[in-house]
Design a protein around this motif. Structure first.
Motif, PDB file in Angstrom:
ATOM      1  N   VAL A  67      -1.922   5.817   3.619  1.00 43.30           N
ATOM      2  CA  VAL A  67      -1.629   6.846   2.489  1.00 43.30           C
ATOM      3  C   VAL A  67      -0.410   7.599   2.863  1.00 43.30           C
ATOM      4  O   VAL A  67       0.477   7.957   2.133  1.00 43.30           O
ATOM      5  CB  VAL A  67      -2.625   7.591   1.938  1.00 43.30           C
ATOM      6  N   ARG A  68      -0.501   8.189   4.100  1.00 42.70           N
ATOM      7  CA  ARG A  68       0.667   9.011   4.675  1.00 42.70           C
ATOM      8  C   ARG A  68       2.014   8.314   4.828  1.00 42.70           C
ATOM      9  O   ARG A  68       2.996   8.690   4.368  1.00 42.70           O
ATOM     10  CB  ARG A  68       0.266   9.636   6.207  1.00 42.70           C
ATOM     11  N   ALA A  69       2.129   7.006   5.312  1.00 45.32           N
ATOM     12  CA  ALA A  69       3.040   6.222   5.603  1.00 45.32           C
ATOM     13  C   ALA A  69       3.549   6.072   4.135  1.00 45.32           C
ATOM     14  O   ALA A  69       4.820   5.997   3.773  1.00 45.32           O
ATOM     15  CB  ALA A  69       2.912   4.844   6.244  1.00 45.32           C
ATOM     16  N   MET A  70       2.648   5.614   2.978  1.00 40.17           N
ATOM     17  CA  MET A  70       3.309   5.275   1.738  1.00 40.17           C
ATOM     18  C   MET A  70       3.901   6.672   0.997  1.00 40.17           C
ATOM     19  O   MET A  70       4.897   6.485   0.221  1.00 40.17           O
ATOM     20  CB  MET A  70       1.963   4.952   0.804  1.00 40.17           C
ATOM     21  N   LEU A  71       3.239   7.644   1.314  1.00 41.61           N
ATOM     22  CA  LEU A  71       3.702   8.922   0.533  1.00 41.61           C
ATOM     23  C   LEU A  71       5.139   9.580   1.358  1.00 41.61           C
ATOM     24  O   LEU A  71       5.953  10.020   0.512  1.00 41.61           O
ATOM     25  CB  LEU A  71       2.733  10.164   0.656  1.00 41.61           C
ATOM     26  N   THR A  72       5.256   9.278   2.539  1.00 40.20           N
ATOM     27  CA  THR A  72       6.203   9.792   3.348  1.00 40.20           C
ATOM     28  C   THR A  72       7.274   9.106   3.601  1.00 40.20           C
ATOM     29  O   THR A  72       8.486   9.490   3.998  1.00 40.20           O
ATOM     30  CB  THR A  72       5.839  10.889   4.512  1.00 40.20           C
ATOM     31  N   GLY A  73       6.918   7.921   3.702  1.00 42.57           N
ATOM     32  CA  GLY A  73       8.055   6.926   4.343  1.00 42.57           C
ATOM     33  C   GLY A  73       8.135   6.899   5.737  1.00 42.57           C
ATOM     34  O   GLY A  73       9.180   6.238   6.353  1.00 42.57           O
ATOM     35  N   ARG A  74       7.183   7.424   6.373  1.00 44.05           N
ATOM     36  CA  ARG A  74       7.160   7.592   7.853  1.00 44.05           C
ATOM     37  C   ARG A  74       7.090   6.349   8.639  1.00 44.05           C
ATOM     38  O   ARG A  74       6.032   5.395   8.054  1.00 44.05           O
ATOM     39  CB  ARG A  74       5.948   8.743   8.177  1.00 44.05           C
ATOM     40  N   SER A  75       7.908   6.067   9.408  1.00 43.75           N
ATOM     41  CA  SER A  75       7.627   4.923   9.948  1.00 43.75           C
ATOM     42  C   SER A  75       6.715   4.812  11.237  1.00 43.75           C
ATOM     43  O   SER A  75       6.099   5.922  11.770  1.00 43.75           O
ATOM     44  CB  SER A  75       9.023   4.280  10.707  1.00 43.75           C
ATOM     45  N   ALA A  76       6.442   3.828  12.139  1.00 40.33           N
ATOM     46  CA  ALA A  76       5.563   3.791  13.291  1.00 40.33           C
ATOM     47  C   ALA A  76       5.795   4.744  14.385  1.00 40.33           C
ATOM     48  O   ALA A  76       7.030   4.962  14.704  1.00 40.33           O
ATOM     49  CB  ALA A  76       5.468   2.225  13.441  1.00 40.33           C
ATOM     50  N   TRP A 115      -1.840  -0.705   8.389  1.00 40.77           N
ATOM     51  CA  TRP A 115      -2.896   0.044   8.385  1.00 40.77           C
ATOM     52  C   TRP A 115      -3.941  -0.248   7.311  1.00 40.77           C
ATOM     53  O   TRP A 115      -5.101  -0.362   7.516  1.00 40.77           O
ATOM     54  CB  TRP A 115      -2.589   1.543   8.279  1.00 40.77           C
ATOM     55  N   LEU A 116      -3.375  -0.731   6.161  1.00 41.77           N
ATOM     56  CA  LEU A 116      -4.499  -1.182   5.068  1.00 41.77           C
ATOM     57  C   LEU A 116      -5.013  -2.455   5.481  1.00 41.77           C
ATOM     58  O   LEU A 116      -6.191  -2.690   5.331  1.00 41.77           O
ATOM     59  CB  LEU A 116      -3.615  -1.439   3.855  1.00 41.77           C
TER      60      LEU A 116
END
Length: 279
Positions: free
Chosen positions: A81-90, A33-34
């Motif tokens: 940012v959401r993936a970095m904060l929560t560790g959520r995968s695709a 995403w970045l």
């Protein structure tokens, strides 16, 4: 001034492309995403440089190619940012955030399919239907980006404890660079739009407006700052580790409390099971 602008835009585009390549080679979900964000920056700055040096006038079909790219800024930043904060995968529903971009591309197809002569005429005299339409769409793009920026700030507020506990100092500094730059870009874009509201020319095509240049200069400097921060804070390109969610995580109990409750309840459970077996 035009030469300085072209040099700055070209340098920013090169930095953005380099950073995009580094992020794509990492092959990690949050960094993709970045990479989309920095790739969108590269396209925007390349077209700005082409416009300054006259390539758009020479190849009119380049006109407006970068217009929908702004709709990638907000979703890419938010999902990163959401993936970095929560560790959520695709997830599949992540693609829904790109629907406005796709719809805008489809909506602009009649403009893109015009002849080169019509685009040259629009470039020399930006007025009429498409001028008014592009100004309205610019306002919607700014509202779209601002909404995603506010959503990203809400994520930081919501996960502020996890941010302090799990993230390294280098990750927090990197995130600060991203968000401060995003706020500055949003401020320049909204300010430039409001201060040129009396102009009929779409934002980015008003030769007499300094605010278009200021916004693009800010974008180029932001990309250079991202590249410098990425080199000096290289561990920030490694997403922070997230601990696996334990059983009964929704109860808010830690493993020690769960074990203690289990020990207290086990005698009664055992007694009930023996009674049930007798029956």
């Amino acid at each position: 001034m035009r030469e300085i602008s072209a040099l700055l835009y070209g340098l920013g585009a090169a930095q953005a492309l380099l950073l995009t390549g580094v992020l794509v080679r990492r092959r990690q979900y949050p960094l993709l995403w970045l990479a989309l964000l920095t790739g969108a920056f590269a396209v925007d700055l390349m077209l700005a440089a082409a416009h300054v040096v006259g390539l758009v006038a020479r190849w009119p079909h380049l006109l407006g190619v970068d217009f929908p790219v702004t709709l990638l800024y907000g979703p890419a930043l938010y999902l990163y940012v959401r993936a970095m904060l929560t560790g959520r995968s695709a997830r599949r529903d992540d693609g829904l955030h790109l629907v406005p971009f796709a719809l805008l591309v489809l909506g602009l197809l009649p403009f893109y399919l015009q002849s080169a002569e019509a685009k040259v005429q629009f470039l020399s005299h930006p007025d009429g239907f498409w001028s008014r339409m592009l100004r309205v769409l610019t306002a919607l793009k700014l509202a779209h980006a601002s909404g995603y920026l506010l959503s990203t700030l809400y994520l930081l507020f919501r996960y502020r404890q996890r941010l302090q506990q799990l993230w390294l100092t280098v990750h927090r500094r990197w995130l600060r660079v991203l968000l401060l730059g995003g706020l500055a870009l949003a401020g320049f874009g909204i300010g430039g739009y409001l201060l040129t509201a009396a102009s009929l020319a779409p934002v980015g095509l008003d030769a007499g407006s300094i605010f278009d240049d200021l916004t693009l200069w800010a974008l180029a400097l932001f990309v250079c700052a991202l590249s410098y921060a990425g080199l000096s804070l290289s561990p920030a390109f490694v997403p922070p580790a997230h601990p696996e969610k334990p059983r009964y995580a929704r109860s808010g109990l830690d493993p020690e409390a769960i074990a203690r409750i289990r020990e207290q309840c086990w005698p009664s459970w055992k007694r009930k099971s023996s009674i049930a077996s007798r029956i």
